[in-house]
Write an enzyme that holds these catalytic residues in place. Structure first.
Site, PDB file in Angstrom:
ATOM      1  N   LEU A  72      -5.962  -1.925   1.385  1.00  0.00           N
ATOM      2  CA  LEU A  72      -4.943  -2.056   2.421  1.00  0.00           C
ATOM      3  C   LEU A  72      -3.926  -0.908   2.342  1.00  0.00           C
ATOM      4  CD1 LEU A  72      -4.663  -5.879   1.880  1.00  0.00           C
ATOM      5  CD2 LEU A  72      -5.356  -4.786   4.045  1.00  0.00           C
ATOM      6  N   LYS A 178      -2.346   6.459 -11.064  1.00  0.00           N
ATOM      7  CA  LYS A 178      -2.556   7.119  -9.769  1.00  0.00           C
ATOM      8  C   LYS A 178      -1.295   7.896  -9.345  1.00  0.00           C
ATOM      9  CE  LYS A 178      -3.972   7.527  -5.369  1.00  0.00           C
ATOM     10  NZ  LYS A 178      -5.132   8.139  -4.831  1.00  0.00           N
ATOM     11  N   LYS A 253       3.164   9.778   0.735  1.00  0.00           N
ATOM     12  CA  LYS A 253       3.172   8.348   0.372  1.00  0.00           C
ATOM     13  C   LYS A 253       3.180   8.195  -1.158  1.00  0.00           C
ATOM     14  CE  LYS A 253       0.361   4.217   0.151  1.00  0.00           C
ATOM     15  NZ  LYS A 253      -0.903   3.521   0.365  1.00  0.00           N
TER      16      LYS A 253
HETATM   17  P1  NAD Z   1      -6.766   2.857   6.832  1.00  0.00           P
HETATM   18  O1  NAD Z   1      -5.480   2.742   7.577  1.00  0.00           O
HETATM   19  O2  NAD Z   1      -7.876   3.649   7.401  1.00  0.00           O
HETATM   20  O3  NAD Z   1      -7.324   1.373   6.507  1.00  0.00           O
HETATM   21  C1  NAD Z   1      -6.530   0.256   6.251  1.00  0.00           C
HETATM   22  C2  NAD Z   1      -7.174  -0.924   6.943  1.00  0.00           C
HETATM   23  O4  NAD Z   1      -6.435  -2.101   6.606  1.00  0.00           O
HETATM   24  C3  NAD Z   1      -7.167  -0.808   8.468  1.00  0.00           C
HETATM   25  O5  NAD Z   1      -8.494  -0.960   8.962  1.00  0.00           O
HETATM   26  C4  NAD Z   1      -6.255  -1.934   8.900  1.00  0.00           C
HETATM   27  O6  NAD Z   1      -6.642  -2.514  10.151  1.00  0.00           O
HETATM   28  C5  NAD Z   1      -6.406  -2.910   7.767  1.00  0.00           C
HETATM   29  N1  NAD Z   1      -5.303  -3.849   7.671  1.00  0.00           N
HETATM   30  C6  NAD Z   1      -3.980  -3.601   7.660  1.00  0.00           C
HETATM   31  N2  NAD Z   1      -3.281  -4.747   7.548  1.00  0.00           N
HETATM   32  C7  NAD Z   1      -4.200  -5.745   7.481  1.00  0.00           C
HETATM   33  C8  NAD Z   1      -4.103  -7.146   7.389  1.00  0.00           C
HETATM   34  N3  NAD Z   1      -2.926  -7.778   7.320  1.00  0.00           N
HETATM   35  N4  NAD Z   1      -5.251  -7.861   7.354  1.00  0.00           N
HETATM   36  C9  NAD Z   1      -6.449  -7.237   7.419  1.00  0.00           C
HETATM   37  N5  NAD Z   1      -6.612  -5.899   7.518  1.00  0.00           N
HETATM   38  C10 NAD Z   1      -5.488  -5.170   7.560  1.00  0.00           C
HETATM   39  O7  NAD Z   1      -6.366   3.416   5.383  1.00  0.00           O
HETATM   40  P2  NAD Z   1      -7.333   4.087   4.296  1.00  0.00           P
HETATM   41  O8  NAD Z   1      -7.304   5.564   4.455  1.00  0.00           O
HETATM   42  O9  NAD Z   1      -8.625   3.360   4.267  1.00  0.00           O
HETATM   43  O10 NAD Z   1      -6.506   3.782   2.963  1.00  0.00           O
HETATM   44  C11 NAD Z   1      -6.509   2.495   2.361  1.00  0.00           C
HETATM   45  C12 NAD Z   1      -5.803   2.611   1.016  1.00  0.00           C
HETATM   46  O11 NAD Z   1      -6.490   3.564   0.212  1.00  0.00           O
HETATM   47  C13 NAD Z   1      -4.349   3.084   1.119  1.00  0.00           C
HETATM   48  O12 NAD Z   1      -3.582   2.354   0.189  1.00  0.00           O
HETATM   49  C14 NAD Z   1      -4.442   4.555   0.761  1.00  0.00           C
HETATM   50  O13 NAD Z   1      -3.244   5.054   0.193  1.00  0.00           O
HETATM   51  C15 NAD Z   1      -5.564   4.535  -0.264  1.00  0.00           C
HETATM   52  N6  NAD Z   1      -6.288   5.820  -0.403  1.00  0.00           N
HETATM   53  C16 NAD Z   1      -6.710   6.501   0.707  1.00  0.00           C
HETATM   54  C17 NAD Z   1      -7.389   7.710   0.550  1.00  0.00           C
HETATM   55  C18 NAD Z   1      -7.876   8.484   1.747  1.00  0.00           C
HETATM   56  O14 NAD Z   1      -8.279   9.639   1.568  1.00  0.00           O
HETATM   57  N7  NAD Z   1      -7.875   7.912   2.953  1.00  0.00           N
HETATM   58  C19 NAD Z   1      -7.618   8.223  -0.749  1.00  0.00           C
HETATM   59  C20 NAD Z   1      -7.202   7.484  -1.848  1.00  0.00           C
HETATM   60  C21 NAD Z   1      -6.533   6.280  -1.670  1.00  0.00           C
END
Ligand code: NAD
Length: 302
Positions: A72, A178, A253
């Site tokens: 999330l 992290k 972030k």
């Molecule tokens: P994203 O925004 O693509 O995905 C998040 C998902 O969570 C979305 O599909 C959203 O609809 C869903 N969501 C939000 N609130 C919700 C709820 N109440 N119930 C159900 N679903 C809900 O984000 P992401 O890029 O996949 O990143 C997710 C996590 O991973 C974050 O914490 C981010 O910091 C971490 N992260 C991301 C990356 C990257 O390169 N994208 C790398 C490392 C870590």
């Protein structure tokens, strides 16, 4: 194909975005029965196309799962999904294994882990590095916090989604690892970028600076694996107009999380604070979607 020696399990996956979507698909590919929940219909359809199914609610997903993975956006979402009304902790069976792979603040991670322990649900915080490419390829690095038995139970699932799995210590230490790592990366990327900007002003060829510093005492990952100027390292985002990669808004972030943690723990991180301020200015000036190495353009004033 099932990872490790585990049996096929019912896995509930909440948060099927850029990272969670491909991670859930890898669990399906490995033979697990994956049920997903997300606010986005498109994300749920993608899981169905990959062979998973959609749950009608968090409560429904939690009641049926042996293992629940969450991916999330931030701490507030994680607290709500686990501790809120109709959330995981009210609806999952005792013994359900909980894996939160979101990048969130340490305090939220510890709060949720403590509530899970009260319900006899083993839990780990397991944030990742490796980005969307690593999520798709199943080559993520997991930094894991939680008790030894929860780490052992989670490892076969993490092995499917990742390549390097490190147990960092008790609850919250995965998140701590992290944000400490990414604070260091943000600071070092700014340092490397400043060196190139100064070299340009002094008439020093960037390739020469790279050749010298990459084998001298200025050597670091931001220079030798992710060089912020085009030329010396063909694989770095600088050579494709700073397309991410790792977007500056994601770096911001993580820097903000590191500063929140520094304040609440009383740690002195003056360079971390400066890095957060610089990335904030870069993002506010239109750099949010640019690779974080694009900070060199901001420092150059372009
Ligand atoms: P994203 O925004 O693509 O995905 C998040 C998902 O969570 C979305 O599909 C959203 O609809 C869903 N969501 C939000 N609130 C919700 C709820 N109440 N119930 C159900 N679903 C809900 O984000 P992401 O890029 O996949 O990143 C997710 C996590 O991973 C974050 O914490 C981010 O910091 C971490 N992260 C991301 C990356 C990257 O390169 N994208 C790398 C490392 C870590």
């Amino acid at each position: 194909m099932l990872g490790g020696k585990i049996m096929a399990s019912s896995v509930g996956f909440i948060g099927l975005g850029n990272m969670g979507g491909p991670m859930a698909a890898n669990l399906v590919k490995a033979g697990h029965k994956v049920s997903g929940f997300d606010l986005s219909d498109a994300a749920l359809s993608a899981l169905e196309a990959a062979g998973g199914s959609r749950a009608g609610s968090v409560a429904e997903l939690a009641a049926d799962a042996d293992v629940i993975v969450t991916m999330l956006p931030a701490g507030a979402h994680v607290r709500k999904i686990y501790q809120g009304e109709g959330g995981i902790l009210d609806n999952a069976k005792p013994g359900t294994l909980l894996i939160d792979s979101s990048t969130i603040d340490v305090d939220s991670a510890r709060s949720v882990a403590s509530s899970a322990a009260d319900k006899n649900m083993p839990m780990v915080d397991a944030p990742v590095s490796g980005g969307v490419g690593g999520a798709a390829a199943g080559t993520l690095t997991f930094m894991v916090g939680g008790p030894e038995d929860a780490f052992a139970a989670a490892s076969p699932y993490l092995d499917i989604m990742g390549k390097t799995i490190v147990h960092a210590g008790d609850a919250g230490t995965g998140q701590a690892a992290k944000i400490c790592n990414n604070m260091l990366l943000g600071i070092s990327m700014i340092g490397v970028s400043e060196a190139f900007v100064l070299a340009e002003k002094l008439g020093l060829d960037p390739q020469k600076l790279f050749d010298i510093s990459s084998t001298a005492s200025g050597q670091c990952w931001a220079l030798t694996s992710y060089c912020p100027v085009p030329g010396p390292l063909p694989s770095s985002p600088a050579n494709r107009d700073y397309q991410p990669g790792f977007a500056a808004e994601m770096m911001l972030k993580d820097l903000k999380l590191s500063q929140d943690a520094a304040h609440s723990s009383g740690a002195a991180t003056p360079l971390g604070a400066q890095a957060a301020a610089l990335y904030s200015m870069f993002c506010n000036s239109g750099g949010e979607g640019v690779d974080f190495s694009g900070i060199v353009k901001y420092l150059r004033g372009t």
